[in-house]
Enzyme design. Sequence first.
Site, PDB file in Angstrom:
ATOM      1  N   LYS A  44      14.985  21.693 -11.731  1.00  0.00           N
ATOM      2  CA  LYS A  44      15.300  22.443 -10.495  1.00  0.00           C
ATOM      3  C   LYS A  44      14.113  22.152  -9.698  1.00  0.00           C
ATOM      4  CE  LYS A  44      16.857  26.685  -8.520  1.00  0.00           C
ATOM      5  NZ  LYS A  44      16.957  28.229  -9.012  1.00  0.00           N
ATOM      6  N   SER A  87      21.705  29.597  -7.181  1.00  0.00           N
ATOM      7  CA  SER A  87      20.885  28.431  -6.615  1.00  0.00           C
ATOM      8  C   SER A  87      20.576  27.368  -7.285  1.00  0.00           C
ATOM      9  CB  SER A  87      19.734  29.137  -6.059  1.00  0.00           C
ATOM     10  OG  SER A  87      19.059  29.613  -7.219  1.00  0.00           O
ATOM     11  N   SER A 109      21.145  32.889 -10.866  1.00  0.00           N
ATOM     12  CA  SER A 109      21.310  31.441 -10.119  1.00  0.00           C
ATOM     13  C   SER A 109      21.445  30.445 -11.344  1.00  0.00           C
ATOM     14  CB  SER A 109      20.185  31.525  -9.409  1.00  0.00           C
ATOM     15  OG  SER A 109      20.057  32.285  -8.323  1.00  0.00           O
TER      16      SER A 109
END
Length: 485
Positions: A75, A150, A174
């Site tokens: 990420k 996210s 997330s």
Amino acid sequence: MNPADLPALTIAELQKLLRRGEVSSPEVLSALRARIENIDPKIDAYLSLDFDAAMKEAEKANIDLPLGGVPIAIKDLINVAGQPCTCASKILANYRSTYDATVIQNLRAAGAIPFGKTNIDEFAMGSSTENSGIKSTRNPWDLSRVPGGSSGGSAAAVAADAAFGALGTDTGGSIRQPAALSGVVGVKPTYGRVSRFGVTAFASSLDQVGSLTKTVRDSAMLMHAIAGHDSQDSTSLNESVADYVGALDHDLRGVRIGLPKEYMTAGIDPQVKSAMDAAVKHFGSFEAEIVEVSLPHTEYGVAVYYFLATAEASTNLARFDGVRYGHRAENPRDLLDHYGRTREEGFGPEVKRRIILGTYVLSSGYYDAYYLRAQKVRELIRQDFANSFQKVDAILSPTSPVPAFKLGERTNDPLQMYLADVFTLPANLAGICGISLPCGFAKVEGVQLPIGLQLLGKALDEARIFQIAHAYEQSTDWHKAKPKI
């Protein structure tokens, strides 16, 4: 084996091939690169790729290590030396990391190869990956829908076989929420179980690094590699790491699973509710004991989370001022103009909204009414879980109240977007561990969309939730389904 088929493998399956010498790490990386070049233009999961550096690592990979030669996506909130770390924000558009986060050091020590950065909601603020300042990621099951957020880029990449596994971060769901919407396994560890050193902070008392994978076994392998104490992180727990993989195959006889009555609310999609009912019956067939529990302060979770998370975000993001690194406004009149225009040009709408809300919550005259009161209710939420875990070993609930929603459907209604995490964020407030795994499908407008089941465990009890999740997964076929892109 046909190289084109390699990206569809799980980490455990790939590891066996590597150790038997049936395939090499460079061959795996080349096959993955071809898959990404074919698939990613359709889903936009990646922000950057560094296959040249990854190939050098693959050529000298030690396949005897726990994750030897396995490529892992990261990420774009986690620092990897030499790679961009933009947090999907214009304010860090040209920034490249000068060091490895501790989780990356741990991955490398286990033999894994970080090769690319995945798309996120800007600074991890969102539930759909539509708040990215660069591009929106699409759900592999239906390209007109969101993958969740996210960590939506990581979830979409794993679901589309464009990654064997990936790291994400979970501040209020997330990892787990995009795992549910994209049909993969997502793990949020206990707060302090995994180091946050080198991870760009959103809300420091809530953020945790975790995994997104195709199976529970893969998650156990990945989490075992990154978990552990880190002296560079003052919140890191100095506790031994259990054998997550070794605990997987224990049976569930006598395990007590709690059903929180507050989680079965009127806002749950009927197909999600039906999948939960079926999962409860399935657990009963393992001779697991199903127990109703109560989490009475659940209704305050969303409000408490957004007071505390935005307060911490407003403080953490103050460092992005254009003085030392990142975007800088041109020809400022003075220092105040420099700060104002740099942040106005660099931050997106959702980040600005949360900074403003957080600054308000912490301001003189409102601190006691909002921030301090929210901290007190947070403790009540933690006590709710502590009381429940005296009766049960794990708590079962939906991960998301609805399947994946359409791109743009909630962007103009922040409250509806925030409610997407209503079942996941209490775990972050309490600091406990959780996992989401596939448990069915909802048919929406003729399209099959994944449904996720969430299991929550007490602090540092990751081994138990892996065990329960694995038993369920191996007795169903939901995790074997693949999107047709």
